[in-house]
Design a protein around this motif. Structure first.
Motif, PDB file in Angstrom:
ATOM      1  N   LYS A 133       0.816  -1.218   0.000  1.00 56.04           N
ATOM      2  CA  LYS A 133       0.000   0.000   0.000  1.00 56.04           C
ATOM      3  C   LYS A 133       0.844   1.259   0.000  1.00 56.04           C
ATOM      4  CE  LYS A 133      -3.649  -2.362   2.490  1.00 56.04           C
ATOM      5  NZ  LYS A 133      -4.246  -2.577   3.794  1.00 56.04           N
ATOM      6  N   ARG A 149       1.855   6.266  -2.192  1.00 57.00           N
ATOM      7  CA  ARG A 149       0.698   5.572  -1.627  1.00 57.00           C
ATOM      8  C   ARG A 149      -0.229   5.157  -2.761  1.00 57.00           C
ATOM      9  NH1 ARG A 149      -0.861   9.429   1.890  1.00 57.00           N
ATOM     10  NH2 ARG A 149       0.673   8.612   3.356  1.00 57.00           N
ATOM     11  N   ARG A 150      -0.639   3.879  -2.744  1.00 57.34           N
ATOM     12  CA  ARG A 150      -1.568   3.372  -3.758  1.00 57.34           C
ATOM     13  C   ARG A 150      -2.974   3.846  -3.416  1.00 57.34           C
ATOM     14  NH1 ARG A 150      -1.272  -2.535  -6.211  1.00 57.34           N
ATOM     15  NH2 ARG A 150       0.677  -2.360  -5.114  1.00 57.34           N
ATOM     16  N   ASN A 151      -3.623   4.523  -4.364  1.00 64.69           N
ATOM     17  CA  ASN A 151      -4.985   5.003  -4.105  1.00 64.69           C
ATOM     18  C   ASN A 151      -6.015   3.941  -4.491  1.00 64.69           C
ATOM     19  OD1 ASN A 151      -5.402   5.194  -6.898  1.00 64.69           O
ATOM     20  ND2 ASN A 151      -5.182   7.417  -6.952  1.00 64.69           N
ATOM     21  N   GLU A 152      -7.280   4.267  -4.347  1.00 60.51           N
ATOM     22  CA  GLU A 152      -8.344   3.283  -4.602  1.00 60.51           C
ATOM     23  C   GLU A 152      -8.434   2.860  -6.063  1.00 60.51           C
ATOM     24  OE1 GLU A 152     -12.063   4.050  -2.786  1.00 60.51           O
ATOM     25  OE2 GLU A 152     -11.146   4.514  -0.847  1.00 60.51           O
ATOM     26  N   VAL A 157       0.410   7.549  -5.742  1.00 59.52           N
ATOM     27  CA  VAL A 157       0.400   8.996  -5.555  1.00 59.52           C
ATOM     28  C   VAL A 157       1.526   9.377  -4.599  1.00 59.52           C
ATOM     29  CG1 VAL A 157      -0.959  10.980  -4.780  1.00 59.52           C
ATOM     30  CG2 VAL A 157      -2.093   9.063  -5.925  1.00 59.52           C
TER      31      VAL A 157
END
Length: 193
Positions: A133, A149-152, A157
Motif C-alpha cells: 500500500k 501511496r496506492r490510491n483506490e 500517488v
C-alpha cells in the motif's frame, strides 16, 4: 549493490539455498545475485528510529515489522530484496521464517549509491505486490521523505514530507514526526576512509 561475478545465472531456488550459506546478504534480480553494500551511521540510525516507532505501535496489532535482514519476495520467481524496513499484516507471512511475501509497507533509506535504483527498478518490482500500500523513501543526507501511496484506483500517488511535517503511514495507521526519524542523525560529519 555489487554483482557477484561467480554466477552467470541462478534459479530462484538455487539462490535461496545458496544464500542461506552466505555470510553477506545478497539480493536476487532476474537470475543475477548482488552483494549488499554497507551503510552509514545516518542510514542505520534513520532505519532504526523508524523501526522502533513502528515496532512499539504495532506490537499488539497483529502486524510484524522487520529491519534490513529479512527478504521481500515479490513473486514466485523473484526478485528478492532486503528493504531497510518492511511491515506485513498478512497471516500468510507468519508461515515463513526468512521471507515476507505480502508486505503492506516497505521503506528504503536512500544513499547516493542506491537512490536511483531504489526510486526506479526496485520500486517497479515492488509495485508488482498486490498487498503493498505504501513505499517510503527517506533521504539519509538531508531531511526529506517521500511516500508513494496506492490510491483506490490502484495509482501510486506521491506525498512529500519535510522537517516540520508528520509522516502519515495509512497502511498501518500511524503518524510519525519526521524530526523523530532523524533523531541523533548528524549530517555534518565527514566520511573517513
Amino acid at each position: 549493490m555489487v554483482a557477484n561475478p561467480q554466477f552467470s545465472y541462478m534459479s530462484p531456488q538455487e539462490y535461496l539455498e545458496w544464500e542461506k550459506t552466505q555470510e553477506l546478504r545478497h539480493e536476487y534480480i532476474d537470475g543475477e545475485v548482488f552483494a549488499m553494500t554497507g551503510g552509514t551511521k545516518p542510514h542505520n540510525r534513520i532505519a532504526g528510529n523508524l523501526f522502533t516507532k513502528l515496532d512499539d505501535f504495532l506490537a499488539e496489532k497483529g502486524c510484524e515489522v522487520y529491519i534490513s535482514d529479512v527478504k521481500v519476495q515479490v513473486s514466485e520467481s523473484g526478485p528478492y530484496h532486503y528493504p531497510d524496513v518492511v511491515v506485513t499484516c498478512d497471516q500468510r507471512d507468519k508461515e515463513s521464517i526468512d521471507v515476507v511475501q505480502y508486505p503492506c509497507l516497505i521503506v528504503e533509506v536512500l544513499s547516493p549509491s542506491t537512490a536511483a535504483f531504489d526510486r526506479g527498478k526496485k520500486f517497479t518490482c515492488y509495485r508488482q505486490s498486490s498487498t503493498l500500500k505504501e513505499y517510503v523513501l527517506i533521504e539519509s543526507d538531508e531531511i526529506a521523505v517521500e511516500c508513494f501511496r496506492r490510491n483506490e484506483q490502484g495509482l501510486w500517488v506521491l506525498h512529500t514530507y519535510s522537517e516540520e511535517d508528520n509522516l502519515d503511514l495509512e497502511s498501518v495507521g500511524i503518524s510519525i514526526a519526521v524530526k523523530k526519524l532523524y533523531r541523533q542523525v548528524r549530517f555534518d560529519v565527514e566520511e573517513k576512509n
